[in-house]
Design a protein around this motif. Structure first.
Motif, PDB file in Angstrom:
ATOM      1  N   GLY A 134       0.797  -1.224   0.000  1.00  0.00           N
ATOM      2  CA  GLY A 134       0.000   0.000   0.000  1.00  0.00           C
ATOM      3  C   GLY A 134       0.826   1.269   0.000  1.00  0.00           C
ATOM      4  O   GLY A 134       0.274   2.372  -0.039  1.00  0.00           O
ATOM      5  N   GLY A 135       2.153   1.120   0.064  1.00  0.00           N
ATOM      6  CA  GLY A 135       3.034   2.285   0.089  1.00  0.00           C
ATOM      7  C   GLY A 135       3.110   2.984  -1.263  1.00  0.00           C
ATOM      8  O   GLY A 135       2.720   2.430  -2.290  1.00  0.00           O
ATOM      9  N   HIS A 136       3.605   4.205  -1.238  1.00  0.00           N
ATOM     10  CA  HIS A 136       3.661   5.044  -2.451  1.00  0.00           C
ATOM     11  C   HIS A 136       5.101   5.319  -2.879  1.00  0.00           C
ATOM     12  O   HIS A 136       5.948   5.624  -2.046  1.00  0.00           O
ATOM     13  CB  HIS A 136       3.002   6.407  -2.185  1.00  0.00           C
ATOM     14  CG  HIS A 136       1.518   6.351  -2.069  1.00  0.00           C
ATOM     15  ND1 HIS A 136       0.669   6.792  -3.065  1.00  0.00           N
ATOM     16  CD2 HIS A 136       0.717   5.897  -1.078  1.00  0.00           C
ATOM     17  CE1 HIS A 136      -0.587   6.620  -2.689  1.00  0.00           C
ATOM     18  NE2 HIS A 136      -0.586   6.082  -1.476  1.00  0.00           N
ATOM     19  N   LEU A 137       5.315   5.263  -4.189  1.00  0.00           N
ATOM     20  CA  LEU A 137       6.537   5.811  -4.784  1.00  0.00           C
ATOM     21  C   LEU A 137       6.129   7.044  -5.575  1.00  0.00           C
ATOM     22  O   LEU A 137       5.240   6.983  -6.434  1.00  0.00           O
ATOM     23  CB  LEU A 137       7.199   4.799  -5.724  1.00  0.00           C
ATOM     24  CG  LEU A 137       8.379   5.361  -6.547  1.00  0.00           C
ATOM     25  CD1 LEU A 137       9.553   5.744  -5.646  1.00  0.00           C
ATOM     26  CD2 LEU A 137       8.837   4.349  -7.597  1.00  0.00           C
ATOM     27  N   LEU A 138       6.748   8.174  -5.265  1.00  0.00           N
ATOM     28  CA  LEU A 138       6.487   9.435  -5.962  1.00  0.00           C
ATOM     29  C   LEU A 138       7.740   9.870  -6.704  1.00  0.00           C
ATOM     30  O   LEU A 138       8.828   9.930  -6.116  1.00  0.00           O
ATOM     31  CB  LEU A 138       6.085  10.509  -4.955  1.00  0.00           C
ATOM     32  CG  LEU A 138       4.648  10.397  -4.438  1.00  0.00           C
ATOM     33  CD1 LEU A 138       4.546  10.817  -2.992  1.00  0.00           C
ATOM     34  CD2 LEU A 138       3.732  11.264  -5.306  1.00  0.00           C
ATOM     35  N   ILE A 139       7.571  10.127  -7.987  1.00  0.00           N
ATOM     36  CA  ILE A 139       8.697  10.522  -8.834  1.00  0.00           C
ATOM     37  C   ILE A 139       8.444  11.929  -9.363  1.00  0.00           C
ATOM     38  O   ILE A 139       7.370  12.218  -9.896  1.00  0.00           O
ATOM     39  CB  ILE A 139       8.855   9.553 -10.026  1.00  0.00           C
ATOM     40  CG1 ILE A 139       9.174   8.140  -9.528  1.00  0.00           C
ATOM     41  CG2 ILE A 139       9.943  10.042 -10.990  1.00  0.00           C
ATOM     42  CD1 ILE A 139       9.113   7.082 -10.626  1.00  0.00           C
TER      43      ILE A 139
END
Length: 200
Positions: A134-139
């Motif tokens: 459920g974690g997020h990677l933001l680029i």
């Protein structure tokens, strides 16, 4: 990660007004995608001198500043000490060379980092493993720019192609948008920045 030698040399002169301004707009757009983050832990991946991460420290329970350049890490350590920051740690590490099985995060963000990574898909799949469910990677990075010709960095990214690559890795709920256009901000050329949010 690519270009570490270059960053080692410029660490102590890295924080220019232009970079501070880009870091501010980058951290502001990342903030838009955070949900209940004050109980979560984050990694500022390829943090440099921590310009983006420091702007977001109050949003998270804790933050790890991670970079391949020891000199950059030394700069952020100095800031942590100067500002008496309690909820931050640092790590000098290269994901392109080895994996880190005991590292986990709810949020990972990388601002103008992917363009320096030779094998983007490999590193993005390593980061997928680090994310909690459920974690997020933001680029945050540059849109593809044909005017930029370089053998040391990618000339930006096509958002749809990047989303496709990430879907293949297993990322879901991917959304992206261009949010900033600036004069001479990418290797001396006018360019635009996009933000991409994805979940595990």
């Amino acid at each position: 990660m690519g270009n570490t030698d270059k960053f080692e040399m410029i660490a102590n002169i890295y924080d220019t007004p232009e970079r501070i301004q880009i870091a501010k707009v980058s951290s502001d757009v990342i903030r838009e995608y955070l949900v209940d983050a004050n109980s979560k832990n984050a990694i500022d991946f390829g943090c440099g001198t921590g310009l983006v991460g420091i702007n977001l420290l109050n949003e998270f329970n804790s933050m790890l500043f991670l970079d391949t350049s020891q000199n950059m890490i030394d700069q952020i350590k100095q800031k942590i000490s100067d500002f008496n920051i309690q909820n931050a740690d640092t790590l000098c590490f290269d994901f392109e060379k080895e994996g880190l099985s005991d590292l986990h995060a709810d949020y990972i963000f990388m601002a103008q980092v992917l363009l320096h990574i030779h094998d983007a898909e490999f590193v993005l799949s390593r980061l997928f493993d680090v994310l909690n469910e459920g974690g997020h990677l933001l680029i945050v990075d540059f849109d593809k720019n044909e005017k930029v010709v370089s053998d040391i960095v990618h000339n930006g990214f096509n958002q749809a192609e990047l989303s496709g690559m990430m879907t293949k890795i297993g990322y879901r709920d991917i959304q992206s948008k261009t949010f900033y256009t600036g004069s001479k901000i990418f290797m001396g050329h006018d360019a635009s920045l996009f933000v991409l949010d994805s979940r595990k």
